[in-house]
Design a protein around this motif. Structure first.
Motif, PDB file in Angstrom:
ATOM      1  N   ARG A  63       0.828  -1.208   0.000  1.00  0.00           N
ATOM      2  CA  ARG A  63       0.000   0.000   0.000  1.00  0.00           C
ATOM      3  C   ARG A  63       0.861   1.255   0.000  1.00  0.00           C
ATOM      4  N   ILE A  64       1.918   1.245   0.793  1.00  0.00           N
ATOM      5  CA  ILE A  64       2.833   2.395   0.819  1.00  0.00           C
ATOM      6  C   ILE A  64       3.495   2.560  -0.541  1.00  0.00           C
ATOM      7  N   GLU A  65       3.842   1.437  -1.154  1.00  0.00           N
ATOM      8  CA  GLU A  65       4.464   1.473  -2.479  1.00  0.00           C
ATOM      9  C   GLU A  65       3.510   2.060  -3.524  1.00  0.00           C
ATOM     10  N   ILE A  66       2.254   1.677  -3.467  1.00  0.00           N
ATOM     11  CA  ILE A  66       1.259   2.199  -4.402  1.00  0.00           C
ATOM     12  C   ILE A  66       1.057   3.700  -4.190  1.00  0.00           C
ATOM     13  N   TYR A  67       0.971   4.126  -2.931  1.00  0.00           N
ATOM     14  CA  TYR A  67       0.818   5.554  -2.652  1.00  0.00           C
ATOM     15  C   TYR A  67       2.050   6.331  -3.121  1.00  0.00           C
ATOM     16  N   GLY A  68       3.230   5.766  -2.929  1.00  0.00           N
ATOM     17  CA  GLY A  68       4.454   6.415  -3.385  1.00  0.00           C
ATOM     18  C   GLY A  68       4.485   6.580  -4.893  1.00  0.00           C
ATOM     19  N   LEU A  69       4.079   5.552  -5.616  1.00  0.00           N
ATOM     20  CA  LEU A  69       4.030   5.643  -7.071  1.00  0.00           C
ATOM     21  C   LEU A  69       2.986   6.665  -7.527  1.00  0.00           C
ATOM     22  N   PHE A  70       1.875   6.734  -6.818  1.00  0.00           N
ATOM     23  CA  PHE A  70       0.852   7.726  -7.136  1.00  0.00           C
ATOM     24  C   PHE A  70       1.389   9.145  -6.931  1.00  0.00           C
ATOM     25  N   VAL A  71       2.110   9.357  -5.836  1.00  0.00           N
ATOM     26  CA  VAL A  71       2.706  10.668  -5.566  1.00  0.00           C
ATOM     27  C   VAL A  71       3.732  11.022  -6.642  1.00  0.00           C
ATOM     28  N   LEU A  72       4.549  10.051  -7.057  1.00  0.00           N
ATOM     29  CA  LEU A  72       5.522  10.294  -8.121  1.00  0.00           C
ATOM     30  C   LEU A  72       4.834  10.646  -9.434  1.00  0.00           C
ATOM     31  N   ALA A  73       3.732   9.975  -9.739  1.00  0.00           N
ATOM     32  CA  ALA A  73       3.005  10.277 -10.973  1.00  0.00           C
ATOM     33  C   ALA A  73       2.422  11.682 -10.926  1.00  0.00           C
ATOM     34  N   ILE A  74       1.849  12.066  -9.797  1.00  0.00           N
ATOM     35  CA  ILE A  74       1.297  13.418  -9.646  1.00  0.00           C
ATOM     36  C   ILE A  74       2.411  14.458  -9.725  1.00  0.00           C
ATOM     37  N   ALA A  75       3.569  14.164  -9.106  1.00  0.00           N
ATOM     38  CA  ALA A  75       4.694  15.099  -9.165  1.00  0.00           C
ATOM     39  C   ALA A  75       5.197  15.249 -10.599  1.00  0.00           C
ATOM     40  N   GLY A  76       5.232  14.162 -11.347  1.00  0.00           N
ATOM     41  CA  GLY A  76       5.653  14.230 -12.747  1.00  0.00           C
ATOM     42  C   GLY A  76       4.698  15.043 -13.589  1.00  0.00           C
ATOM     43  N   LEU A  77       3.410  14.848 -13.384  1.00  0.00           N
ATOM     44  CA  LEU A  77       2.433  15.643 -14.111  1.00  0.00           C
ATOM     45  C   LEU A  77       2.511  17.120 -13.714  1.00  0.00           C
ATOM     46  N   GLY A  78       2.738  17.363 -12.437  1.00  0.00           N
ATOM     47  CA  GLY A  78       2.893  18.742 -11.982  1.00  0.00           C
ATOM     48  C   GLY A  78       4.124  19.411 -12.580  1.00  0.00           C
ATOM     49  N   ALA A  79       5.231  18.673 -12.645  1.00  0.00           N
ATOM     50  CA  ALA A  79       6.448  19.224 -13.249  1.00  0.00           C
ATOM     51  C   ALA A  79       6.242  19.504 -14.728  1.00  0.00           C
ATOM     52  N   THR A  80       5.543  18.598 -15.417  1.00  0.00           N
ATOM     53  CA  THR A  80       5.250  18.819 -16.835  1.00  0.00           C
ATOM     54  C   THR A  80       4.399  20.070 -17.018  1.00  0.00           C
ATOM     55  N   GLY A  81       3.384  20.215 -16.197  1.00  0.00           N
ATOM     56  CA  GLY A  81       2.537  21.400 -16.276  1.00  0.00           C
ATOM     57  C   GLY A  81       3.301  22.671 -15.954  1.00  0.00           C
ATOM     58  N   ALA A  82       4.207  22.604 -14.970  1.00  0.00           N
ATOM     59  CA  ALA A  82       4.989  23.786 -14.605  1.00  0.00           C
ATOM     60  C   ALA A  82       5.924  24.201 -15.743  1.00  0.00           C
ATOM     61  N   VAL A  83       6.574  23.237 -16.371  1.00  0.00           N
ATOM     62  CA  VAL A  83       7.476  23.554 -17.481  1.00  0.00           C
ATOM     63  C   VAL A  83       6.687  24.145 -18.651  1.00  0.00           C
ATOM     64  N   LEU A  84       5.544  23.562 -18.955  1.00  0.00           N
ATOM     65  CA  LEU A  84       4.733  24.088 -20.050  1.00  0.00           C
ATOM     66  C   LEU A  84       4.182  25.475 -19.739  1.00  0.00           C
ATOM     67  N   ALA A  85       3.730  25.669 -18.518  1.00  0.00           N
ATOM     68  CA  ALA A  85       3.212  26.993 -18.145  1.00  0.00           C
ATOM     69  C   ALA A  85       4.331  28.034 -18.190  1.00  0.00           C
ATOM     70  N   PHE A  86       5.508  27.673 -17.710  1.00  0.00           N
ATOM     71  CA  PHE A  86       6.646  28.585 -17.746  1.00  0.00           C
ATOM     72  C   PHE A  86       7.019  28.928 -19.171  1.00  0.00           C
ATOM     73  N   ALA A  87       7.051  27.924 -20.041  1.00  0.00           N
ATOM     74  CA  ALA A  87       7.398  28.150 -21.457  1.00  0.00           C
ATOM     75  C   ALA A  87       6.350  29.020 -22.141  1.00  0.00           C
ATOM     76  N   LEU A  88       5.077  28.768 -21.871  1.00  0.00           N
ATOM     77  CA  LEU A  88       4.026  29.577 -22.496  1.00  0.00           C
ATOM     78  C   LEU A  88       4.015  31.008 -21.968  1.00  0.00           C
ATOM     79  N   TYR A  89       4.264  31.161 -20.688  1.00  0.00           N
ATOM     80  CA  TYR A  89       4.251  32.499 -20.089  1.00  0.00           C
ATOM     81  C   TYR A  89       5.360  33.369 -20.673  1.00  0.00           C
ATOM     82  N   PHE A  90       6.570  32.820 -20.778  1.00  0.00           N
ATOM     83  CA  PHE A  90       7.684  33.612 -21.269  1.00  0.00           C
ATOM     84  C   PHE A  90       7.743  33.686 -22.777  1.00  0.00           C
ATOM     85  N   SER A  91       6.999  32.859 -23.489  1.00  0.00           N
ATOM     86  CA  SER A  91       6.995  32.969 -24.954  1.00  0.00           C
ATOM     87  C   SER A  91       6.132  34.141 -25.411  1.00  0.00           C
TER      88      SER A  91
END
Length: 94
Positions: A64-92
């Protein structure tokens, strides 16, 4: 003074790719250490095995801890992707 957009974003995208590569290698190392690739001869017959009569396996605390950890990593990856895209769009637009 106008900056060249392609040069401005290289450090962010290189850092993003490097972080993704490090995470991928860490997950591969974890899978290798826990024996996910251990028995390749048996693995080819697993799709043919009928588990219809087997009782359901109860999840342990570690899984269960492993599943929650993987879920957190997936959310963090999606958040990082969104942050990079938002940063790129904002400064473009500037």
């Amino acid at each position: 003074m106008k900056f060249d957009i392609t040069i401005m974003y290289y450090p962010y995208f290189i850092a993003y790719i490097t972080i993704g590569l490090v995470i991928s290698l860490a997950v591969f190392y974890w899978a290798f250490k826990t024996g996910q690739f251990g028995d390749q001869q048996r693995a080819r017959y697993l799709p043919l095995k009928d588990d219809g009569d087997a009782p359901p396996v109860k999840a342990t605390r570690f899984s269960r801890i492993e599943i929650y950890g993987l879920f957190v990593l997936a959310i963090a990856g999606l958040g990082a992707t969104g942050a990079v895209l938002a940063f790129a769009l904002y400064f473009s637009k500037q």
